[in-house]
Design an enzyme around this catalytic site. Structure first.
Site, PDB file in Angstrom:
ATOM      1  N   ARG A  53       0.864  -1.160   0.000  1.00  0.00           N
ATOM      2  CA  ARG A  53       0.000   0.000   0.000  1.00  0.00           C
ATOM      3  C   ARG A  53       0.915   1.229   0.000  1.00  0.00           C
ATOM      4  O   ARG A  53       2.122   1.130   0.050  1.00  0.00           O
ATOM      5  CB  ARG A  53      -0.963   0.001   1.195  1.00  0.00           C
ATOM      6  CG  ARG A  53      -0.501  -0.668   2.473  1.00  0.00           C
ATOM      7  CD  ARG A  53       0.558  -0.011   3.248  1.00  0.00           C
ATOM      8  NE  ARG A  53       0.283   1.405   3.417  1.00  0.00           N
ATOM      9  CZ  ARG A  53       1.259   2.265   3.584  1.00  0.00           C
ATOM     10  NH1 ARG A  53       2.494   1.909   3.599  1.00  0.00           N
ATOM     11  NH2 ARG A  53       0.994   3.528   3.727  1.00  0.00           N
ATOM     12  N   GLY A  54       0.251   2.426  -0.105  1.00  0.00           N
ATOM     13  CA  GLY A  54       1.047   3.637  -0.306  1.00  0.00           C
ATOM     14  C   GLY A  54       1.078   3.910  -1.809  1.00  0.00           C
ATOM     15  O   GLY A  54       1.383   3.012  -2.617  1.00  0.00           O
ATOM     16  N   ALA A  55       0.742   5.147  -2.184  1.00  0.00           N
ATOM     17  CA  ALA A  55       0.537   5.475  -3.602  1.00  0.00           C
ATOM     18  C   ALA A  55       1.686   5.047  -4.521  1.00  0.00           C
ATOM     19  O   ALA A  55       1.459   4.328  -5.503  1.00  0.00           O
ATOM     20  CB  ALA A  55       0.247   6.968  -3.744  1.00  0.00           C
ATOM     21  N   ARG A  90      -7.935  -0.163  -6.433  1.00  0.00           N
ATOM     22  CA  ARG A  90      -8.105   0.946  -5.481  1.00  0.00           C
ATOM     23  C   ARG A  90      -8.204   2.247  -6.288  1.00  0.00           C
ATOM     24  O   ARG A  90      -7.360   2.522  -7.132  1.00  0.00           O
ATOM     25  CB  ARG A  90      -6.961   1.000  -4.470  1.00  0.00           C
ATOM     26  CG  ARG A  90      -6.848  -0.247  -3.607  1.00  0.00           C
ATOM     27  CD  ARG A  90      -5.848  -0.063  -2.486  1.00  0.00           C
ATOM     28  NE  ARG A  90      -6.322   0.906  -1.498  1.00  0.00           N
ATOM     29  CZ  ARG A  90      -5.527   1.451  -0.570  1.00  0.00           C
ATOM     30  NH1 ARG A  90      -4.232   1.138  -0.537  1.00  0.00           N
ATOM     31  NH2 ARG A  90      -6.013   2.315   0.312  1.00  0.00           N
ATOM     32  N   GLN A 202      -1.787   2.477  10.065  1.00  0.00           N
ATOM     33  CA  GLN A 202      -0.538   2.498   9.292  1.00  0.00           C
ATOM     34  C   GLN A 202       0.564   3.255  10.047  1.00  0.00           C
ATOM     35  O   GLN A 202       1.738   2.951   9.903  1.00  0.00           O
ATOM     36  CB  GLN A 202      -0.751   3.170   7.925  1.00  0.00           C
ATOM     37  CG  GLN A 202      -1.508   2.333   6.919  1.00  0.00           C
ATOM     38  CD  GLN A 202      -2.984   2.629   6.914  1.00  0.00           C
ATOM     39  OE1 GLN A 202      -3.565   2.967   7.957  1.00  0.00           O
ATOM     40  NE2 GLN A 202      -3.614   2.495   5.756  1.00  0.00           N
ATOM     41  N   ASP A 243      -1.932  10.861  -1.952  1.00  0.00           N
ATOM     42  CA  ASP A 243      -2.331   9.827  -2.898  1.00  0.00           C
ATOM     43  C   ASP A 243      -2.707  10.438  -4.240  1.00  0.00           C
ATOM     44  O   ASP A 243      -2.672   9.771  -5.269  1.00  0.00           O
ATOM     45  CB  ASP A 243      -3.505   9.029  -2.331  1.00  0.00           C
ATOM     46  CG  ASP A 243      -3.032   8.210  -1.146  1.00  0.00           C
ATOM     47  OD1 ASP A 243      -2.640   7.054  -1.354  1.00  0.00           O
ATOM     48  OD2 ASP A 243      -2.990   8.760  -0.038  1.00  0.00           O
ATOM     49  N   ASN A 253      -5.023  12.706   0.941  1.00  0.00           N
ATOM     50  CA  ASN A 253      -4.186  11.762   1.697  1.00  0.00           C
ATOM     51  C   ASN A 253      -5.069  10.990   2.661  1.00  0.00           C
ATOM     52  O   ASN A 253      -6.286  11.180   2.694  1.00  0.00           O
ATOM     53  CB  ASN A 253      -3.086  12.533   2.446  1.00  0.00           C
ATOM     54  CG  ASN A 253      -1.994  11.612   2.968  1.00  0.00           C
ATOM     55  OD1 ASN A 253      -1.522  10.712   2.267  1.00  0.00           O
ATOM     56  ND2 ASN A 253      -1.620  11.798   4.228  1.00  0.00           N
ATOM     57  N   LYS A 254      -4.474  10.141   3.469  1.00  0.00           N
ATOM     58  CA  LYS A 254      -5.187   9.276   4.387  1.00  0.00           C
ATOM     59  C   LYS A 254      -6.211  10.050   5.224  1.00  0.00           C
ATOM     60  O   LYS A 254      -5.942  11.179   5.659  1.00  0.00           O
ATOM     61  CB  LYS A 254      -4.200   8.566   5.316  1.00  0.00           C
ATOM     62  CG  LYS A 254      -4.805   7.612   6.294  1.00  0.00           C
ATOM     63  CD  LYS A 254      -5.704   6.603   5.648  1.00  0.00           C
ATOM     64  CE  LYS A 254      -4.973   5.831   4.558  1.00  0.00           C
ATOM     65  NZ  LYS A 254      -5.919   4.909   3.852  1.00  0.00           N
TER      66      LYS A 254
HETATM   67  O1  MRU Z   1      -4.430   3.269   2.394  1.00  0.00           O
HETATM   68  P1  MRU Z   1      -2.951   3.438   2.232  1.00  0.00           P
HETATM   69  O2  MRU Z   1      -2.147   2.840   3.322  1.00  0.00           O
HETATM   70  O3  MRU Z   1      -2.472   3.039   0.867  1.00  0.00           O
HETATM   71  O4  MRU Z   1      -2.760   5.050   2.333  1.00  0.00           O
HETATM   72  C1  MRU Z   1      -1.470   5.547   2.193  1.00  0.00           C
HETATM   73  C2  MRU Z   1      -1.410   7.028   2.347  1.00  0.00           C
HETATM   74  O5  MRU Z   1      -2.388   7.729   2.523  1.00  0.00           O
HETATM   75  C3  MRU Z   1      -0.040   7.656   2.144  1.00  0.00           C
HETATM   76  O6  MRU Z   1       0.105   8.785   2.946  1.00  0.00           O
HETATM   77  C4  MRU Z   1       0.106   8.044   0.679  1.00  0.00           C
HETATM   78  O7  MRU Z   1      -0.211   6.961  -0.125  1.00  0.00           O
HETATM   79  C5  MRU Z   1       1.475   8.554   0.352  1.00  0.00           C
HETATM   80  S1  MRU Z   1       2.592   7.276   0.314  1.00  0.00           S
HETATM   81  C6  MRU Z   1       4.081   7.941  -0.063  1.00  0.00           C
END
Ligand code: MRU
Length: 364
Positions: A53-55, A90, A202, A243, A253-254
């Site tokens: 996970r993470g963009a 996603r 996370q 993201d 973002n999250k």
């Molecule tokens: O749901 P996730 O864990 O994929 O969400 C991740 C985030 O919101 C991160 O902050 C974002 O993807 C940036 S990652 C460099």
């Protein structure tokens, strides 16, 4: 970055180069487990179930997912089907569509027999570019932290971060955490407030783990504690990931990031978003109205995963029977609340002019 002193990227080819290995992030922080992806199905599941996970890492996995799919069937119909399946995993992180379309652009003109090899090559280049971009973000962000440290001699600077935008969310180095690692390596005294980041934690399970692996002082807090710490002068700066960021600087973002930006704004604390170029969506100008926010399973709110005193990994329900739940995964911080955007090309104000100045070839 390092795990137990050994260097790891979060995704890489192994064996004959047609098998991809990733870190199973659903097992962290209690177990460090590697998982092998052998097929398009494996890549789709790894993204959907948040094994990765993470963009930026979702993007890299999407690219390798295309290559794994083309290894099995490289016809144009299969190429398009693989693209559709991966993008559907996603919806919010724009890096996924960007990376998958980079592979399609690279292989579609080629004879069927050459597509799989070219796709693996393209995915590897996307990973190397991400590593270079994140390292550069680290350097630009380090200067911001050094500036704050020079104004506060004799004490650590306190950085608050939300979710995990570290090396675990990218191929290496991270985005929001890259300046922190670079500052720490440069001897700048630093301490990180780590939002636990409900519902999947996370922050508590990934950010705290990776900061710990690198000896960076940090404290895990409940998501609702950040505003109070800001009011009491215990936060010098906030740095988060993204993201999807619109061409005028709205930062998605999250879930919970927007609330931190509001508190930072109210307390006069600088609020930065760190992101690589592929995270900017040049077709969007109004993040709140246009960005598709992923709604994930309510079970992520109902159940919490952890380790018992006996060492067993288990999940427990934290809701009363019969109570409804909802689980939007991201929110949007309007550009007006963002002090600056730290990219691999430099730091920009959260404005269309600022981003266009850094990426003149992209804002067409
Ligand atoms: O749901 P996730 O864990 O994929 O969400 C991740 C985030 O919101 C991160 O902050 C974002 O993807 C940036 S990652 C460099």
């Amino acid at each position: 970055m390092k795990v137990g002193g050994k260097h790891y990227r979060t995704i890489y080819p192994v064996g004959d180069g047609r098998t991809i290995e990733v870190i199973d992030q659903t097992r962290l922080p209690h177990e460090f487990t590697l998982m092998r992806l052998h097929s398009l199905d494996d890549a789709v599941r790894a993204i959907a179930d948040m094994i990765v996970r993470g963009a930026p890492l979702i993007g890299a996995t999407g690219a390798y997912g295309m290559a794994l799919g083309l290894s099995a069937d490289a016809t144009t119909a299969a190429l398009e089907a693989a693209r559709a399946r991966l993008i559907a995993t996603r919806p919010t992180a724009v890096n996924l569509r960007w990376a998958v379309d980079e592979v399609v652009a690279a292989v579609a003109p080629l004879p069927v027999s050459e597509r799989a090899a070219a796709a693996f090559q393209c995915a590897a280049e996307i990973c190397d570019e991400d590593v270079a971009n994140c390292a550069s973000i680290g350097e630009y962000g380090k200067h911001i932290l050094a500036e704050i440290a020079s104004k506060n001699p004799g004490r650590p600077i306190n950085v608050l971060t939300h979710c995990n935008a570290g090396w675990l969310a990218t191929v290496d180095f991270g985005t929001a955490l890259a300046p922190i690692y670079k500052a720490h390596e440069a001897g700048i005294p630093i301490h990180v407030w780590v939002d636990e980041t409900r519902p999947r934690n996370q922050g508590a399970s990934l950010t705290a783990w990776e900061l710990g692996q690198h000896g960076v002082p940090h404290t895990v807090i409940a998501d609702n504690a950040g505003g109070h710490l800001m009011q009491h002068g215990r936060v010098d700066v906030c740095i988060v990931g993204s993201d999807r960021t619109t061409k005028n600087g709205d930062v998605c973002n999250k879930i919970g990031t927007y609330l931190k930006a509001l508190a930072a704004h109210d307390c006069g604390i600088p609020f930065y978003a760190a992101l690589t170029g592929p995270t900017i969506d040049w077709e969007m100008t109004d993040g709140v109205a246009q960005i598709h926010i992923e709604e994930r399973s309510v079970d992520e709110v109902r159940w919490v995963r952890g380790r018992t005193a006996e060492g067993n990994i288990t999940s427990v329900s934290v809701l009363p029977e019969g109570s409804a739940a909802a689980n939007p995964g991201f929110d949007v911080t309007p550009a007006r609340l963002v002090t600056g955007i730290i990219t691999e090309r430099g730091v920009s104000p959260a404005t269309a002019e600022g981003l266009r100045h850094l990426y003149p070839e992209l804002d067409t």
